[in-house]
Design a protein around this motif. Sequence first.
Motif, PDB file in Angstrom:
ATOM      1  N   LEU A 218     -13.353 -30.952 129.970  1.00  9.72           N
ATOM      2  CA  LEU A 218     -14.229 -32.092 129.690  1.00  9.72           C
ATOM      3  C   LEU A 218     -14.455 -32.265 128.193  1.00  9.72           C
ATOM      4  O   LEU A 218     -14.452 -33.389 127.676  1.00  9.72           O
ATOM      5  N   ALA A 219     -14.638 -31.157 127.481  1.00  9.50           N
ATOM      6  CA  ALA A 219     -14.835 -31.228 126.029  1.00  9.50           C
ATOM      7  C   ALA A 219     -13.576 -31.754 125.339  1.00  9.50           C
ATOM      8  O   ALA A 219     -13.656 -32.597 124.436  1.00  9.50           O
ATOM      9  N   VAL A 220     -12.427 -31.284 125.765  1.00 13.97           N
ATOM     10  CA  VAL A 220     -11.159 -31.749 125.197  1.00 13.97           C
ATOM     11  C   VAL A 220     -10.974 -33.233 125.484  1.00 13.97           C
ATOM     12  O   VAL A 220     -10.606 -34.021 124.605  1.00 13.97           O
ATOM     13  N   TYR A 221     -11.248 -33.629 126.703  1.00 13.71           N
ATOM     14  CA  TYR A 221     -11.119 -35.035 127.090  1.00 13.71           C
ATOM     15  C   TYR A 221     -12.049 -35.909 126.250  1.00 13.71           C
ATOM     16  O   TYR A 221     -11.664 -36.980 125.780  1.00 13.71           O
ATOM     17  N   ARG A 222     -13.274 -35.431 126.052  1.00 14.95           N
ATOM     18  CA  ARG A 222     -14.235 -36.193 125.254  1.00 14.95           C
ATOM     19  C   ARG A 222     -13.732 -36.362 123.822  1.00 14.95           C
ATOM     20  O   ARG A 222     -13.825 -37.446 123.250  1.00 14.95           O
TER      21      ARG A 222
ATOM     22  N   PHE B 188      -2.883 -38.355 129.436  1.00 12.12           N
ATOM     23  CA  PHE B 188      -2.289 -37.070 129.798  1.00 12.12           C
ATOM     24  C   PHE B 188      -3.361 -36.080 130.248  1.00 12.12           C
ATOM     25  O   PHE B 188      -3.186 -35.355 131.229  1.00 12.12           O
ATOM     26  N   GLY B 189      -4.496 -36.072 129.554  1.00  9.01           N
ATOM     27  CA  GLY B 189      -5.595 -35.174 129.910  1.00  9.01           C
ATOM     28  C   GLY B 189      -6.157 -35.447 131.296  1.00  9.01           C
ATOM     29  O   GLY B 189      -6.470 -34.518 132.046  1.00  9.01           O
ATOM     30  N   ALA B 190      -6.268 -36.722 131.641  1.00 10.36           N
ATOM     31  CA  ALA B 190      -6.747 -37.076 132.981  1.00 10.36           C
ATOM     32  C   ALA B 190      -5.767 -36.579 134.042  1.00 10.36           C
ATOM     33  O   ALA B 190      -6.175 -36.035 135.071  1.00 10.36           O
TER      34      ALA B 190
ATOM     35  N   LEU C  26     -23.605 -29.537 127.212  1.00 10.95           N
ATOM     36  CA  LEU C  26     -23.552 -28.851 125.922  1.00 10.95           C
ATOM     37  C   LEU C  26     -22.153 -28.957 125.311  1.00 10.95           C
ATOM     38  O   LEU C  26     -22.007 -29.217 124.109  1.00 10.95           O
ATOM     39  N   ALA C  27     -21.128 -28.726 126.113  1.00 10.40           N
ATOM     40  CA  ALA C  27     -19.751 -28.765 125.618  1.00 10.40           C
ATOM     41  C   ALA C  27     -19.356 -30.173 125.178  1.00 10.40           C
ATOM     42  O   ALA C  27     -18.703 -30.346 124.142  1.00 10.40           O
ATOM     43  N   ILE C  28     -19.735 -31.181 125.940  1.00 13.06           N
ATOM     44  CA  ILE C  28     -19.390 -32.567 125.575  1.00 13.06           C
ATOM     45  C   ILE C  28     -20.124 -32.982 124.306  1.00 13.06           C
ATOM     46  O   ILE C  28     -19.534 -33.609 123.416  1.00 13.06           O
ATOM     47  N   ALA C  29     -21.389 -32.611 124.189  1.00 14.19           N
ATOM     48  CA  ALA C  29     -22.145 -32.924 122.970  1.00 14.19           C
ATOM     49  C   ALA C  29     -21.515 -32.241 121.756  1.00 14.19           C
ATOM     50  O   ALA C  29     -21.459 -32.811 120.654  1.00 14.19           O
TER      51      ALA C  29
ATOM     52  N   ILE D  45     -11.483 -27.918 121.111  1.00 12.04           N
ATOM     53  CA  ILE D  45     -11.887 -29.225 120.585  1.00 12.04           C
ATOM     54  C   ILE D  45     -11.145 -29.522 119.280  1.00 12.04           C
ATOM     55  O   ILE D  45     -10.662 -30.647 119.068  1.00 12.04           O
ATOM     56  N   ALA D  46     -11.036 -28.533 118.404  1.00 11.10           N
ATOM     57  CA  ALA D  46     -10.331 -28.727 117.137  1.00 11.10           C
ATOM     58  C   ALA D  46      -8.856 -29.054 117.379  1.00 11.10           C
ATOM     59  O   ALA D  46      -8.288 -29.943 116.730  1.00 11.10           O
ATOM     60  N   LEU D  47      -8.241 -28.364 118.326  1.00 10.77           N
ATOM     61  CA  LEU D  47      -6.843 -28.614 118.655  1.00 10.77           C
ATOM     62  C   LEU D  47      -6.657 -30.036 119.186  1.00 10.77           C
ATOM     63  O   LEU D  47      -5.708 -30.727 118.807  1.00 10.77           O
TER      64      LEU D  47
END
Length: 189
Positions: free
Chosen positions: A68-72, A85-87, A118-121, A157-159
């Motif tokens: 979810l964090a990566v998708y966001r 691709f993430g979906a 927390l992860a999405i924020a 997230i950085a990646l």
Amino acid sequence: MPRIPAVPEYEAGFFARLVLRYARRRFGAVPEPFAVALHNRRVFWASLVADAAHEWAPRSLPKRVRELAVYRAATVVGCSWCVDFGAMLQRLDGLDVERLRHIDDYATDPRYDRAERLAIAYADAMTAQPMTVTDDQVAELEAEFGRTGLVELTHAIALENMRGRANHALGITDQGFDAACAVRLGAGR
């Protein structure tokens, strides 16, 4: 269409053709970033090795939280390819892709639990220009996920920021891997 064309499979070289065929079997199509990266074979192979390691390494966070964090991050950067691709990857992993349509409302939507919020924020804060990550936010994430989980989340997230920005710069857009890519891009800004 990307700003530079994908390398045709017949020009990819023997081993790269094997990778592209495997990708087509696994995902239904050759991911365009792979085929564009073939213009620089060393970057292609380095990315492939790194991607395999990044897929293998994460073990601390629940997959749904990390994804979810990566998708966001992909939606905030505005990488339609990454969103698409993430979906698809989330769907193939058995995660609930329907709630991706509601990710803009994560802070109040009951579809998201505390850890996911927390992860999405954090993805929003890391992807913002300039970044808005705070000491309190990092402390809260560490309390929730531990240091190992916090490092894993930060790295993921950085990646995604790197991938999304590279794809966006090269004009690589969604390939139609998943219908969930209809999510509005540029969210959270």
